[in-house]
Scaffold this motif. Structure first.
Motif, PDB file in Angstrom:
ATOM      1  N   TYR A 106       1.253  18.277   2.828  1.00 41.00           N
ATOM      2  CA  TYR A 106       0.067  17.531   3.288  1.00 41.00           C
ATOM      3  C   TYR A 106      -0.456  17.984   4.659  1.00 41.00           C
ATOM      4  O   TYR A 106      -1.629  18.143   4.854  1.00 41.00           O
ATOM      5  CB  TYR A 106       0.293  16.009   3.320  1.00 41.00           C
ATOM      6  N   HIS A 107       0.457  18.102   5.643  1.00 40.21           N
ATOM      7  CA  HIS A 107       0.049  18.457   7.004  1.00 40.21           C
ATOM      8  C   HIS A 107      -1.074  17.559   7.515  1.00 40.21           C
ATOM      9  O   HIS A 107      -2.079  18.029   8.035  1.00 40.21           O
ATOM     10  CB  HIS A 107      -0.378  19.916   7.091  1.00 40.21           C
ATOM     11  N   SER A 110      -5.928   8.299  12.240  1.00 45.68           N
ATOM     12  CA  SER A 110      -6.108   7.470  11.042  1.00 45.68           C
ATOM     13  C   SER A 110      -6.555   8.358   9.880  1.00 45.68           C
ATOM     14  O   SER A 110      -6.908   9.526  10.078  1.00 45.68           O
ATOM     15  CB  SER A 110      -7.191   6.417  11.314  1.00 45.68           C
ATOM     16  N   VAL A 111      -6.563   7.767   8.693  1.00 50.17           N
ATOM     17  CA  VAL A 111      -6.998   8.496   7.493  1.00 50.17           C
ATOM     18  C   VAL A 111      -8.404   9.061   7.716  1.00 50.17           C
ATOM     19  O   VAL A 111      -8.670  10.239   7.480  1.00 50.17           O
ATOM     20  CB  VAL A 111      -6.969   7.539   6.272  1.00 50.17           C
ATOM     21  N   LEU A 112      -9.299   8.219   8.218  1.00 50.08           N
ATOM     22  CA  LEU A 112     -10.685   8.650   8.426  1.00 50.08           C
ATOM     23  C   LEU A 112     -10.753   9.809   9.429  1.00 50.08           C
ATOM     24  O   LEU A 112     -11.444  10.810   9.199  1.00 50.08           O
ATOM     25  CB  LEU A 112     -11.530   7.473   8.918  1.00 50.08           C
ATOM     26  N   SER A 171       1.570   7.502   7.893  1.00 50.74           N
ATOM     27  CA  SER A 171       2.908   6.943   7.661  1.00 50.74           C
ATOM     28  C   SER A 171       2.855   5.674   6.816  1.00 50.74           C
ATOM     29  O   SER A 171       3.873   5.228   6.293  1.00 50.74           O
ATOM     30  CB  SER A 171       3.580   6.647   8.994  1.00 50.74           C
ATOM     31  N   GLN A 172       1.657   5.093   6.672  1.00 50.84           N
ATOM     32  CA  GLN A 172       1.534   3.859   5.888  1.00 50.84           C
ATOM     33  C   GLN A 172       1.175   4.139   4.431  1.00 50.84           C
ATOM     34  O   GLN A 172       0.935   3.203   3.678  1.00 50.84           O
ATOM     35  CB  GLN A 172       0.450   2.960   6.517  1.00 50.84           C
ATOM     36  N   GLY A 196       1.522  10.359  -2.892  1.00 48.96           N
ATOM     37  CA  GLY A 196       0.314  10.652  -3.661  1.00 48.96           C
ATOM     38  C   GLY A 196      -0.936  10.370  -2.852  1.00 48.96           C
ATOM     39  O   GLY A 196      -1.913  11.128  -2.884  1.00 48.96           O
ATOM     40  N   GLN A 197      -0.887   9.250  -2.127  1.00 49.12           N
ATOM     41  CA  GLN A 197      -2.053   8.885  -1.315  1.00 49.12           C
ATOM     42  C   GLN A 197      -2.268   9.912  -0.196  1.00 49.12           C
ATOM     43  O   GLN A 197      -3.390  10.299   0.112  1.00 49.12           O
ATOM     44  CB  GLN A 197      -1.852   7.492  -0.713  1.00 49.12           C
ATOM     45  N   ARG A 198      -1.167  10.369   0.387  1.00 50.89           N
ATOM     46  CA  ARG A 198      -1.286  11.368   1.451  1.00 50.89           C
ATOM     47  C   ARG A 198      -1.922  12.651   0.906  1.00 50.89           C
ATOM     48  O   ARG A 198      -2.763  13.262   1.548  1.00 50.89           O
ATOM     49  CB  ARG A 198       0.083  11.700   2.028  1.00 50.89           C
ATOM     50  N   GLN A 199      -1.482  13.027  -0.305  1.00 52.61           N
ATOM     51  CA  GLN A 199      -2.042  14.256  -0.858  1.00 52.61           C
ATOM     52  C   GLN A 199      -3.526  14.077  -1.146  1.00 52.61           C
ATOM     53  O   GLN A 199      -4.310  14.991  -0.965  1.00 52.61           O
ATOM     54  CB  GLN A 199      -1.263  14.660  -2.130  1.00 52.61           C
ATOM     55  N   ARG A 200      -3.903  12.880  -1.548  1.00 59.96           N
ATOM     56  CA  ARG A 200      -5.319  12.629  -1.810  1.00 59.96           C
ATOM     57  C   ARG A 200      -6.123  12.663  -0.504  1.00 59.96           C
ATOM     58  O   ARG A 200      -7.251  13.136  -0.477  1.00 59.96           O
ATOM     59  CB  ARG A 200      -5.503  11.299  -2.534  1.00 59.96           C
TER      60      ARG A 200
END
Lengths: 415, 222
Positions: B92-93, B99-101, B141-142, B146-150
């Motif tokens: 992922y890196h 944040s995600v955004l 970290s939250q 799968g979500q990280r890869q997305r």
């Protein structure tokens, strides 16, 4: 982009609290020491009352006499020398002659007070701009008639009479003579040795012989130039005057003395052994700058070290940023901004520490009457020093980081 | 679009010389979805790094749109990575402090002329595509793997690159999540014509792509 950098910087600081504390402490402590020194220098040299026109002032504080047998004597000039040779000079707007201050015992009931007494001419009050709390200075008539009148400082009034105001007209005993108080002025820091005293009296009331034709004595001259740019012209005229000085001592081979700005009166004496043709101010700045640099380089080196280890930690982030288009220059910029952010935080803490330290010094009697403050100029110095720290400690790690191949960074290495 | 001629990559230490890529010749056309397979250490990821301008070959010529990459300056290479290429890494890196955004906005941060508002809008669009618009304020970290890869895919999409290079994008995911990610990439290729080069160990996934290239000991074997 800046906001994003600051967010990251803040997170990185919080992530390693102990190292952040060490870094901040190094910066803050160093800055505190520098700020205290700058505040003291500003207190001694800056334009503050009663020397607010310091940029237009030149001082003659010593004459260096070299003897035929090779010996040398450095002393302040005598009032005779100043009156005869300096008073007729044309370039100055105003000038004043005054003695060095010396402590004299004074008694209030059974209590002994050591009061610093200075004898001056009446022009003293025109060349220096004292803040009179009450009364007025002595004038030409007081000098001519050797009237026993004095101007005293606020603290002297409080300590001698028990009150700071309403003491004009009362009698004070100084130097084993009785004087009438005619004015009270605000305290002057002892670092301002030209204007400083606790009691000022007309020079004609001194017990010393003002007419002694020796060139050396214990008097100084403060000369007010029409403009700051006229100081060189004043010294040039003074050098011309010196050519006509008749020295009563036949053993003296040459005479060396200058009308210098305040800083140059120190630097010529201490760095030029009183004989140098140059005023040594440039050399002095070099030395001060060099010492400050050396002093600041210690926490900066510490920061370089910490920053280098932070790079290892953030290698993956650097790789990602490069993979998505960050140039080396952008990354160097980011790292410098983060570092300057850290050092500015350190500067804020340093300012608070310095504020506390200055308050402590001012309240203690370590430097009598010192009014050490964090003025705008000192604050600007702190900011400048902080940015300097930030750049100094960030450049090398940032440069090293920018050379890393993206794939190496992603794998977690920096080589 | 991408042309490799006699590409070599040799890692040299004082005592050992390791050939990671041995005279690889390969052309990838615009809009293709190519998967690269092979055992561990066969040079697949090295190939992807070289195509993605993250690493330099020790020999041969890599051309992008007909121009040899060697002729580009460092600054131009950074510009190409930013404008043309989007990466999806196996691990992922993501930047954990952002944040995600903020992570998804990253490629646009280095693009001249894209202001904060547009950056956020495009990041939201990309997160929408991967079904994570409800997680914008979360931190990596939250999130689940799968979500990280997305998020990583959304980051690659945000810059609207012509090429996506995916290094084992499903390698760390369970089969269900892996299917989801694969569907996402296939849709991207079909609907937006994005050229995709994907390194994978999973033959099942690789067979879904238009072309499968096999590697063994640094050489292309099929």
């Amino acid at each position: 982009m800046l906001l994003s950098y600051l967010k990251i910087a803040w997170k990185v600081l919080l992530r390693r609290k102990f190292f952040t504390f060490i870094s901040l402490f190094g910066i803050s402590f160093t800055l505190m020491v520098l700020l205290v020194i700058v505040a003291m220098a500003d207190n001694a040299q800056g334009a503050h009352a009663p020397e607010s026109r310091i940029k237009r002032m030149a001082f003659i504080t010593f004459i260096s006499q070299r003897f035929k047998d090779g010996g040398q004597m450095n002393t302040p000039p005598s009032p005779y020398f100043l009156e005869k040779y300096v008073r007729p000079m044309k370039t100055p707007e105003k000038m004043s002659f005054y003695s060095m201050f010396h402590a004299t015992p004074s008694y209030v009931g059974n209590k002994k007070l050591e009061l610093d007494l200075k004898f001056t001419d009446n022009f003293f009050w025109e060349v220096f701009d004292f803040n009179f709390l009450e009364g007025k200075p002595y004038n030409a008539n007081d000098l001519r008639d050797a009237n026993r009148v004095v101007v005293i400082s606020e603290t002297t009034a409080r300590e001698y009479f028990g009150v700071a105001k309403g003491v004009v007209g009362r009698t004070i005993e100084v130097d084993q003579s009785k004087f009438r108080v005619i004015g009270v002025v605000s305290d002057v820091p002892v670092l301002r040795f030209n204007s400083y005293a606790e009691v000022w009296a007309p020079m004609t009331t001194t017990k010393a012989d003002l007419r002694n034709p020796e060139l050396g004595g214990e008097y100084f001259a403060a000369i007010l130039a029409p403009e700051g740019t006229d100081l060189a012209a004043i010294d040039a005229e003074y050098q011309q005057v010196l050519k006509h000085v008749v020295n009563p001592n036949p053993e003296v081979k040459s005479l060396n003395t200058h009308a210098d700005g305040l800083l140059a009166t120190f630097t010529r004496q201490f760095l030029g052994q009183g004989e140098s043709k140059s005023d040594q101010v440039t050399l002095f700045y070099f030395i001060v700058f060099g010492l400050a640099l050396l002093f600041m380089s210690l926490p900066a080196l510490n920061l370089v070290n910490i920053n280098l280890s932070r790079i290892m930690e953030r290698s993956s982030e650097i790789g990602v940023r490069k993979a998505f288009g960050a140039t080396s220059t952008t990354l160097v910029g980011q790292f410098l901004i983060e570092n300057i952010f850290l050092t500015l935080l350190g500067a804020m803490v340093g300012l608070l520490l310095a504020y506390g330290a200055l308050e402590f010094i001012s309240d203690s009697s370590f430097i009598p009457y010192a009014q050490l403050t964090l003025n705008l100029r000192v604050f600007a110095w702190a900011l400048l020093a902080a940015v300097f720290f930030g750049v100094l400690s960030g450049v090398y790690p940032a440069f090293k980081m920018s050379r890393v191949q993206p794939i190496q960074a992603l794998k977690g290495g920096t080589n | 679009m991408i042309k490799l001629t006699d590409i070599e990559k040799v890692y040299q230490t004082k005592t050992i010389e390791t050939v990671a890529l041995n005279r690889v010749n390969l052309s990838i056309n615009k809009g293709e979805f190519v998967s690269v397979m092979g055992p561990s250490g066969c040079g697949k990821s090295t190939l992807l790094s070289i195509i993605g301008l993250l690493d330099e070959p020790t020999g041969g010529v890599l051309e992008l749109d007909g121009r040899p990459v060697k002729s580009y300056s460092d600054k131009e290479l950074a510009h190409l990575r930013n404008q043309k290429i989007g990466f999806v890494f196996q691990s992922y890196h993501l930047i954990n402090d952002l944040s995600v955004l903020d992570n998804v906005e990253l490629p646009l941060l280095y693009r001249a002329g894209v202001g904060g508002k547009e950056r956020r809008q495009r990041a939201h669009e990309a997160l929408d595509k991967v079904g994570l618009s409800a997680r914008t304020t979360h931190f990596p970290s939250q999130l689940s793997g799968g979500q990280r890869q997305r998020v990583a895919i959304a980051r690659a999409l945000a810059g609207r690159p012509e090429i996506i290079l995916a290094d084992e994008p499903t390698g760390n995911l369970d089969s269900v999540m892996g299917e989801e990610i694969m569907d996402l990439l296939l849709t991207l290729n079909r609907e937006e014509g994005t050229t995709i080069v994907m390194v994978t160990h999973d033959e099942h996934q690789a067979l879904k792509t238009e072309r499968l290239i096999r590697f063994f000991d640094g050489s292309q074997v099929g």
